[in-house]
Design an enzyme around this catalytic site. Structure first.
Site, short mmCIF file in Angstrom:
data_model
loop_
_atom_site.label_atom_id
_atom_site.label_comp_id
_atom_site.label_asym_id
_atom_site.label_seq_id
_atom_site.Cartn_x
_atom_site.Cartn_y
_atom_site.Cartn_z
N HIS A 1 0.83 -1.21 0.00
CA HIS A 1 0.00 0.00 0.00
C HIS A 1 0.87 1.27 0.00
CE1 HIS A 1 -2.98 -3.08 0.76
NE2 HIS A 1 -2.22 -3.48 1.77
N GLU B 1 -2.00 0.20 8.05
CA GLU B 1 -1.15 -0.85 7.50
C GLU B 1 -0.01 -0.23 6.69
OE1 GLU B 1 -3.16 -3.50 4.86
OE2 GLU B 1 -1.37 -4.68 4.45
N HIS C 1 2.98 -6.89 4.58
CA HIS C 1 1.58 -6.52 4.83
C HIS C 1 1.20 -6.86 6.26
CE1 HIS C 1 0.21 -5.78 0.62
NE2 HIS C 1 1.29 -6.51 0.37
N GLU D 1 1.91 -11.54 5.71
CA GLU D 1 0.92 -10.85 6.54
C GLU D 1 1.40 -11.04 7.97
OE1 GLU D 1 -1.60 -9.10 5.55
OE2 GLU D 1 -2.27 -9.83 3.61
ZN ZN Z 1 -1.99 -5.31 2.66
#
Ligand code: ZN
Length: 316
Positions: A106, A143, A198, A280
């Site tokens: 992102h 995030e 992430h 993640e």
């Molecule tokens: Zn993400």
């Protein structure tokens, strides 16, 4: 902030399972070792920051001393002019000549550019939105901030090992990059390894990390067949070292306790021609995971786990 973006549809929560340590043993012996140590030493379950002892351990690993540690070099004072040619430098630069691309998921400013990030790009198997805003903790820690912070820590650790490190972005552009460009940056750098950082946005009670591996896809511009095996190796090493460094358990909601998930719908993986995985690091929407993700010392451990996995992969 919704997590319903194209590159990361939330994985449907599954029934919670106990971690399958047998499966972990088969896939990632390092992870099993770390996990068992964690279990038998009475891990706290990670509710918040660890007390001082482990924080100290995180900030001063017993790893080879980096370039900022002259006392680690016995050759100091002799006539060798170039540290890069001395045996001690070689031993502390195991990743000399290796290129690692870090992809911070992102971009903190994506939310200001909805039309740009919602425009579709070709990922070979489908057309998907350029990028997404990512998720955040309930307290508002995004995030995108998290991924940049871990990326910076990881870059430092890898540079200390002698690697050449490139970030796909450093909050130095108004939005993105788009997911296809993120893949292209790794490809064009001829990276030896790429990791996309992430944190997930799943339901409360869903906890733990997982590493996402590319599925074998061959459609349009996507052909992951040459990188499936090497990416799995990279991912397994990162998962194992992440367990060891953070004490975090593999995800309790995807991956059946292995901490590994294979996906065929992520442009960043489908378009990669070099070994690449996503991680993640935890679930931002779970308060216990969020306490870790917002902790500086935990993020340092996370970066260290990822770094050690990459080092293991690149050294073979
Ligand atoms: Zn993400």
């Amino acid at each position: 902030m919704s997590y319903t973006g194209p590159d990361f549809e939330p994985t449907p929560p599954r029934r919670r399972r106990r971690p399958l340590t047998v499966a972990v043993a088969a896939l990632v012996p390092g992870a099993l070792l770390g996990w068992l140590v964690y279990e038998t030493t009475g891990g706290t379950g990670g509710s918040g920051e660890d007390p001082g002892a482990r924080r100290a351990a995180a900030s001063s690993p017993a790893a080879p001393s980096g370039p900022g540690s002259p006392s680690g070099s016995p050759d100091r004072g002799d006539e060798k002019p170039s540290p890069s040619s001395s045996p001690s430098a070689a031993s502390t630069s195991p990743l000399q000549g290796k290129v690692v691309v870090i992809d911070p998921g992102h971009n903190p400013a994506n939310f200001r550019h909805p039309s740009e990030i919602n425009s579709k790009v070709d990922i070979g198997t489908a057309r998907k939105e350029c990028d997404t805003t990512g998720t955040s903790t309930n307290g508002g820690y995004t995030e995108a901030e998290f991924t940049l912070d871990v990326a910076h820590r990881l870059r430092t650790l890898l540079q200390q090992q002698g690697a050449t490190v490139k970030l796909t972005h450093d909050a130095d552009r108004p939005f993105g990059p788009c997911i296809d460009e993120r893949a292209r940056i790794g490809n064009q750098a001829r990276a030896d390894a790429v990791v996309s950082i992430h944190a997930d946005g799943s339901g409360t009670g869903n906890r733990g990390f997982h590493v996402i591996l590319p599925a074998s896809v061959h459609q349009g511009a996507a052909d992951t067949r040459p990188i499936v095996a090497s990416s799995r190796d990279l991912g397994e090493r990162i998962a194992g070292n992440f367990v060891r460094a953070t004490g975090s358990a593999p995800s309790n909601y995807v991956g059946d306790g292995t901490g590994l998930v294979t996906r065929e719908d992520l442009g960043g993986l489908n378009l990669s021609t070099v070994p690449k995985v996503f991680i993640e690091c935890g679930n931002m929407r779970d308060s216990k995971d969020a306490a870790q993700l917002t902790s500086d010392s935990w993020r340092q451990k996370a970066a260290r786990g990822i770094s050690e996995g990459i080092v293991g992969f690149l050294r073979g």
